[in-house]
Write a protein that holds these residues in place. Structure first.
Motif, PDB file in Angstrom:
ATOM      1  N   TYR A 121       0.812  -1.180   0.285  1.00  0.00           N
ATOM      2  CA  TYR A 121       0.005   0.131   0.111  1.00  0.00           C
ATOM      3  C   TYR A 121       1.079   1.128   0.101  1.00  0.00           C
ATOM      4  CZ  TYR A 121      -4.266  -2.648   0.980  1.00  0.00           C
ATOM      5  OH  TYR A 121      -5.474  -3.366   0.891  1.00  0.00           O
ATOM      6  N   VAL A 132     -11.763  -9.883   5.555  1.00  0.00           N
ATOM      7  CA  VAL A 132     -11.530  -8.897   6.184  1.00  0.00           C
ATOM      8  C   VAL A 132     -11.270  -8.930   7.502  1.00  0.00           C
ATOM      9  CG1 VAL A 132     -12.651  -6.420   7.151  1.00  0.00           C
ATOM     10  CG2 VAL A 132     -12.810  -7.281   4.412  1.00  0.00           C
ATOM     11  N   VAL A 133     -10.515  -8.330   8.203  1.00  0.00           N
ATOM     12  CA  VAL A 133     -10.237  -8.854   9.970  1.00  0.00           C
ATOM     13  C   VAL A 133     -11.415  -8.652  10.681  1.00  0.00           C
ATOM     14  CG1 VAL A 133      -9.320  -6.379  10.082  1.00  0.00           C
ATOM     15  CG2 VAL A 133      -8.451  -8.093  11.660  1.00  0.00           C
ATOM     16  N   LEU A 177     -12.529  -6.346  14.638  1.00  0.00           N
ATOM     17  CA  LEU A 177     -11.734  -5.223  14.310  1.00  0.00           C
ATOM     18  C   LEU A 177     -10.793  -4.652  15.221  1.00  0.00           C
ATOM     19  CD1 LEU A 177     -11.628  -3.193  11.718  1.00  0.00           C
ATOM     20  CD2 LEU A 177     -13.303  -1.804  12.800  1.00  0.00           C
ATOM     21  N   ALA A 180      -7.079   0.047  14.106  1.00  0.00           N
ATOM     22  CA  ALA A 180      -7.124  -0.426  12.517  1.00  0.00           C
ATOM     23  C   ALA A 180      -7.156   0.978  11.670  1.00  0.00           C
ATOM     24  CB  ALA A 180      -8.300  -1.309  12.170  1.00  0.00           C
ATOM     25  N   VAL A 199      -9.362   0.049   6.581  1.00  0.00           N
ATOM     26  CA  VAL A 199      -9.695  -1.332   7.126  1.00  0.00           C
ATOM     27  C   VAL A 199     -11.275  -1.094   7.831  1.00  0.00           C
ATOM     28  CG1 VAL A 199      -9.208  -3.197   8.470  1.00  0.00           C
ATOM     29  CG2 VAL A 199      -7.390  -1.963   7.289  1.00  0.00           C
ATOM     30  N   LYS A 200     -11.524  -0.161   8.732  1.00  0.00           N
ATOM     31  CA  LYS A 200     -12.537   0.117   9.184  1.00  0.00           C
ATOM     32  C   LYS A 200     -13.731   0.213   8.031  1.00  0.00           C
ATOM     33  CE  LYS A 200     -10.811   2.162  13.381  1.00  0.00           C
ATOM     34  NZ  LYS A 200     -10.627   3.402  14.109  1.00  0.00           N
ATOM     35  N   TYR A 233     -13.834  -1.045   5.144  1.00  0.00           N
ATOM     36  CA  TYR A 233     -14.080  -2.541   4.815  1.00  0.00           C
ATOM     37  C   TYR A 233     -14.968  -3.163   5.672  1.00  0.00           C
ATOM     38  CZ  TYR A 233     -10.471  -2.338   1.007  1.00  0.00           C
ATOM     39  OH  TYR A 233      -9.717  -1.817  -0.120  1.00  0.00           O
ATOM     40  N   TYR A 234     -14.528  -3.202   6.772  1.00  0.00           N
ATOM     41  CA  TYR A 234     -15.186  -4.033   7.685  1.00  0.00           C
ATOM     42  C   TYR A 234     -16.976  -3.553   7.665  1.00  0.00           C
ATOM     43  CZ  TYR A 234     -16.594  -6.322  12.134  1.00  0.00           C
ATOM     44  OH  TYR A 234     -17.193  -6.927  13.170  1.00  0.00           O
ATOM     45  N   ASN A 254     -14.345 -11.841   0.908  1.00  0.00           N
ATOM     46  CA  ASN A 254     -13.937 -10.587   1.862  1.00  0.00           C
ATOM     47  C   ASN A 254     -14.833 -10.758   3.108  1.00  0.00           C
ATOM     48  OD1 ASN A 254     -11.993  -9.729   0.209  1.00  0.00           O
ATOM     49  ND2 ASN A 254     -13.164  -8.254  -0.938  1.00  0.00           N
TER      50      ASN A 254
END
Length: 327
Positions: A169, A205-206, A209, A213, A217-218, A220-221, A236
């Motif tokens: 990234y 996706v983690v 969360l 993060a 990423v948030k 994506y969640y 995902n």
């Protein structure tokens, strides 16, 4: 040419409501690699004659019941015959082993969709375009460079997956040392997978969360893990790609010949998206006066998946661009 016998879900199971302005059906088509792809076909109700058509896919690790289906249905409401397809090895599409990806195979997925549309009696083969979302934005540009049948390309909130795979990234791991560390890790995983007889999954996706993060990423969640966008077939949303699945992306250059795209291209990106630099850099390389960059103030990467809270997807701009260039 043989077609796999796929078991397709017939009930409506999208993350968006069904439109009463379009007809919907499940269809399948095959790639030159012999993989059968599953798609949702959307057609304006009461439409006659040969229509302009669009093939839609993405985001990377999503399924057609999510963002690509939303784009396809919306564009069908605006007069296009559209398909949203699951890429090879994912969703309801065929191909084994599951949850693999490859730049060559995934570019072919788009071209096979154009094959399918080109021979339909209700499609004008001279008026076919594609829409690629997120990581499939880069695949769409690569397909447009490879296939002049694609008369117009829309790229939304794009990733260049080969750049991210090779450089990390924000190009933060752009060094031979970093790439060799990744290669060594992938090589070790290949040995472990072969020994075990199964392919380890990287995770989607983690979840849960972490509090610290990164913002993207948030985002994506909030899409993939919440009711807004969760789908049981989405990589995902669940266990993700195989660990080694996309390793060939490191040795690929998806956007190597985009300067040679003669047909129309529109790149749409949110100004607040972490991926904005990829869209801007790709657009800077495009040639000709039929290329357009649309910047959405305040929009994040995932706002262009479904519009987010503020309706970020510029539907009218997409419609005008595609009608003009598929006239």
């Amino acid at each position: 040419m043989s077609t796999e016998n796929l078991e397709l879900t017939q009930e409506w199971d999208k993350v968006f409501p069904q439109s009463d302005a379009v007809d919907h059906e499940k269809v399948t088509f095959h790639t030159r690699f012999g993989i059968t792809l599953a798609a949702d076909l959307y057609k304006p109700k009461g439409a006659d004659g040969k229509l302009p058509a669009l093939a839609v896919s993405g985001p990377f690790g999503a399924v057609k019941e999510q963002s690509s289906g939303l784009y396809a249905q919306n564009m069908a409401e605006r007069g296009f015959l559209t398909i949203a397809f699951d890429p090879s090895f994912t969703g309801e599409s065929g191909g084994t082993p599951r949850y693999m990806n490859s730049p060559d195979i995934n570019i072919e997925d788009f071209q096979a969709a154009v094959d399918f549309l080109s021979v339909r009696d209700d499609v004008d083969p001279e008026r076919i375009g594609i829409i690629g979302i997120c990581g499939w934005g880069g695949m769409a540009l690569a397909a447009a460079a490879a296939d002049p049948r694609i008369k117009a390309t829309v790229v939304s909130t794009m990733y260049d997956m080969s750049r991210v795979a090779a450089n990390g990234y924000f190009d933060s791991a752009d060094s031979a040392e970093a790439r060799n560390q990744t290669r060594a890790s992938v090589a070790a995983q290949r040995t472990a997978d072969y020994r075990s007889g199964t392919y380890a999954l990287a995770g989607g996706v983690v979840d849960p969360l972490p509090e610290d993060a990164p913002g993207f990423v948030k985002d994506y969640y909030a899409y993939y893990k919440e009711p807004r966008g969760y789908h049981p077939r989405s990589l995902n949303s669940n266990d993700g790609w195989t660990v080694i699945g996309g390793s060939s992306l490191m040795n690929a250059t998806l956007l190597g010949y985009i300067e040679e795209i003669e047909n129309a291209v529109m790149i749409v990106h949110g100004e607040a998206a972490h991926s904005y630099y990829m869209g801007k850099d790709a657009f800077a390389r495009l040639q000709g006066d039929n290329k357009e960059f649309v910047s959405i103030p305040g929009a994040s990467h995932t706002d262009l998946y479904d519009g987010g809270e503020n309706g970020a997807i510029p539907w009218e701009k997409l419609t005008e661009f595609l009608r003009t260039n598929l006239a």
